[in-house]
Design a protein around this motif. Structure first.
Motif, short mmCIF file in Angstrom:
data_model
loop_
_atom_site.label_atom_id
_atom_site.label_comp_id
_atom_site.label_asym_id
_atom_site.label_seq_id
_atom_site.Cartn_x
_atom_site.Cartn_y
_atom_site.Cartn_z
N ARG A 1 0.84 -1.20 0.00
CA ARG A 1 0.00 0.00 0.00
C ARG A 1 0.88 1.26 0.00
NH1 ARG A 1 -4.21 -1.52 2.38
NH2 ARG A 1 -3.24 -1.80 4.42
N ARG B 1 1.99 2.05 -3.44
CA ARG B 1 0.95 2.69 -4.26
C ARG B 1 0.77 4.16 -3.88
NH1 ARG B 1 -4.59 -0.40 -5.74
NH2 ARG B 1 -4.67 1.56 -6.95
N LEU B 2 1.12 4.51 -2.65
CA LEU B 2 0.96 5.88 -2.19
C LEU B 2 2.27 6.67 -2.21
CD1 LEU B 2 -1.46 5.21 0.81
CD2 LEU B 2 -2.01 6.40 -1.33
N VAL C 1 -8.35 5.90 1.13
CA VAL C 1 -8.03 4.47 1.08
C VAL C 1 -8.59 3.88 2.37
CG1 VAL C 1 -6.20 2.76 0.88
CG2 VAL C 1 -5.87 5.03 -0.12
N GLU D 1 -9.72 -3.47 -4.05
CA GLU D 1 -8.51 -4.26 -4.22
C GLU D 1 -8.48 -5.38 -3.17
OE1 GLU D 1 -3.79 -3.26 -4.54
OE2 GLU D 1 -4.84 -2.52 -2.77
N CYS E 1 -9.42 -3.62 0.13
CA CYS E 1 -9.08 -2.21 0.34
C CYS E 1 -9.85 -1.38 -0.68
CB CYS E 1 -7.59 -2.00 0.19
SG CYS E 1 -7.01 -0.36 0.68
N TRP F 1 -10.17 1.91 -2.74
CA TRP F 1 -9.43 3.06 -3.25
C TRP F 1 -10.45 3.98 -3.94
CZ3 TRP F 1 -4.00 3.60 -2.87
CH2 TRP F 1 -3.35 2.50 -2.32
N SER F 2 -10.57 5.20 -3.49
CA SER F 2 -11.54 6.10 -4.07
C SER F 2 -11.23 6.33 -5.55
CB SER F 2 -11.57 7.44 -3.32
OG SER F 2 -10.32 8.10 -3.46
N LEU G 1 -8.04 7.77 -6.82
CA LEU G 1 -6.80 7.01 -6.71
C LEU G 1 -6.81 5.72 -7.52
CD1 LEU G 1 -6.34 7.30 -2.84
CD2 LEU G 1 -5.20 8.66 -4.59
N ALA G 2 -7.97 5.32 -8.00
CA ALA G 2 -8.08 4.06 -8.73
C ALA G 2 -7.38 4.17 -10.07
CB ALA G 2 -9.55 3.70 -8.94
#
Length: 414
Positions: free
Chosen positions: A114, A117-118, A217, A239, A251, A253-254, A257-258
């Motif tokens: 995670r 990804r961030l 998230v 996810e 999870c 992801w809005s 962020l997707a």
């Protein structure tokens, strides 16, 4: 002996296993982080505290540390549990935990995934608990801050990740802006899981309403009902992640962020494979090929079996069953080489297992009401070779049948 509350009451509870679990207070955290507490923890760490030695060890610790003994013992045992779960993330040998916080803490591989990804983002962990996610994010995020409403867990986080700014705040009353908000609503109470997302703390519907329109998230239980999430107005990416052979979490992801066009994603961290619903899902159903493949649980849970099959040139044994088949096994995956197809009759199976000198028997079941453990006991394998039985339903209605594929399991193919 357990610590005392403001009125001198013992603060402890029993978890779902019937074991006594300490409820830590601020005074416990203050003591454990003091020079005296750290010295005491160093001494207690020298006790094995195994099943064989526990009674004698606890008695000795109580003689030495009286009313502080329970906090010392609990912390020592939680640190030992944490080493396996979080050791790849940080040196947790000196961390503080509560039992519930450790159970819900993100496993190290998932937290690192995670955080990747961030990478480069400004991130606010609004339910930071004892700081697990913060430990992963601080090495990838441009800026990271944490907050929590639980004063005790926040005090533990200040000890565990002292380099991260922390604040006491209710997640449903935002204190940041222009940041990705990470939320991990509590899904346990007294050691028991909460299955309805509206029973999370804070409730998932309230979380989604509070942060609607902001990049968020949200961690959820892997078994969460995807349709129920959509009914709450969530329109981003779900996810599902697995690590160590187990599905660890779902999870949310809005949409901000997707990935482009992705609504469902499966991440198999053990082999660094990602499957999404943006990929083709052209997958026929047909008779068994040379191999049967049981897709990773994250792929199955995310509803991406057909997408995975199309990627690897496999097909389904049945359109509604997750078993795949083909003439090869994808790299990094364990397969089952089909030796024979048999009916579900124990006499026939016992004879076939004897013919193949089966001693170690693995039984996989989908779509059929069969207890693998009970069937294994009744079949009584007594040979030397390893055999797998893949039992599944094929067809529907009048054409439905139960098939048993006798297979030779392969090692993981690189």
């Amino acid at each position: 002996m357990a610590p005392r509350g403001a009125q001198g009451l013992v603060l402890q509870r029993h978890d779902h296993r019937g074991q006594t679990v300490l409820i830590f207070g601020r005074d416990d955290v203050t003591y454990l982080t003091s020079d005296a507490g750290e010295a005491a923890l160093a001494q207690v760490a020298g006790y094995p505290l195994t099943d064989a030695s526990r009674v004698a060890d606890v008695a000795a610790i109580r003689r030495g540390f009286a009313e502080r003994s329970t906090a010392l013992i609990e912390t020592t045992l939680l640190r030992r549990k944490a080493a396996a779960k979080l050791g790849e993330l940080a040196d947790v040998t000196g961390w503080l935990f509560t039992d519930d916080a450790l159970q819900q803490a993100t496993a190290a591989p998932v937290a690192r995934h995670r955080a990747t990804r961030l990478a480069g983002a400004v991130v606010h962990d609004a339910t930071c608990s004892i700081g697990t996610e913060l430990a992963a994010l601080r090495s990838t995020a441009a800026t990271v801050i944490g907050s929590d409403i639980d004063d005790v867990r926040l005090a533990m986080a200040r000890h565990n990740v002292p380099d991260v700014p922390l604040f006491r705040a209710d997640a449903l009353h935002p204190i940041s802006r222009d940041a990705v908000v990470l939320l991990d609503p509590a899904r346990r109470s007294g050691g028991r899981r909460r299955f309805d997302p509206r029973d999370y703390v804070p409730p998932l519907d309230a979380v989604l309403d509070t942060y609607r329109g902001r990049p968020t998230v949200v961690k959820c239980a892997p078994g969460i009902d995807f349709d129920a999430v959509r009914e709450l107005g969530f329109d981003g990416e779900i996810e599902v992640t697995s690590a160590g052979g187990s599905v660890r979490e779902a999870c949310l992801w809005s949409a901000e962020l997707a990935g482009g066009g992705v609504h469902r994603r499966a991440c198999v961290l053990d082999r660094d494979e990602v499957v999404t619903d943006a990929e083709p899902d052209d997958c026929p159903a047909g008779p068994a090929g040379r191999w049967i493949v049981d897709p990773d649980g994250a792929i199955v849970r995310a509803g991406l079996v057909r997408h995975y099959a199309a990627r690897h040139g496999l097909w389904q044994l049945d359109p509604d069953i997750a078993y795949l088949t083909g003439d090869h096994v994808p790299a990094g995956v364990r397969g089952f080489e089909v030796l024979d197809e048999l009916p579900l009759r124990e006499k026939v199976l016992r004879q076939a297992l004897s013919h193949h000198d089966c001693g170690q028997l693995e039984i996989l079941v989908r779509g059929v009401d069969v207890d693998p453990d009970a069937l294994r006991r009744r079949l009584r394998p007594a040979g030397h070779s390893s055999i797998s039985l893949v039992i599944t339903r094929i067809g529907s209605g009048a054409g439905e049948r139960t098939a048993v594929f006798l297979c030779r399991p392969s090692p993981v193919r690189r």
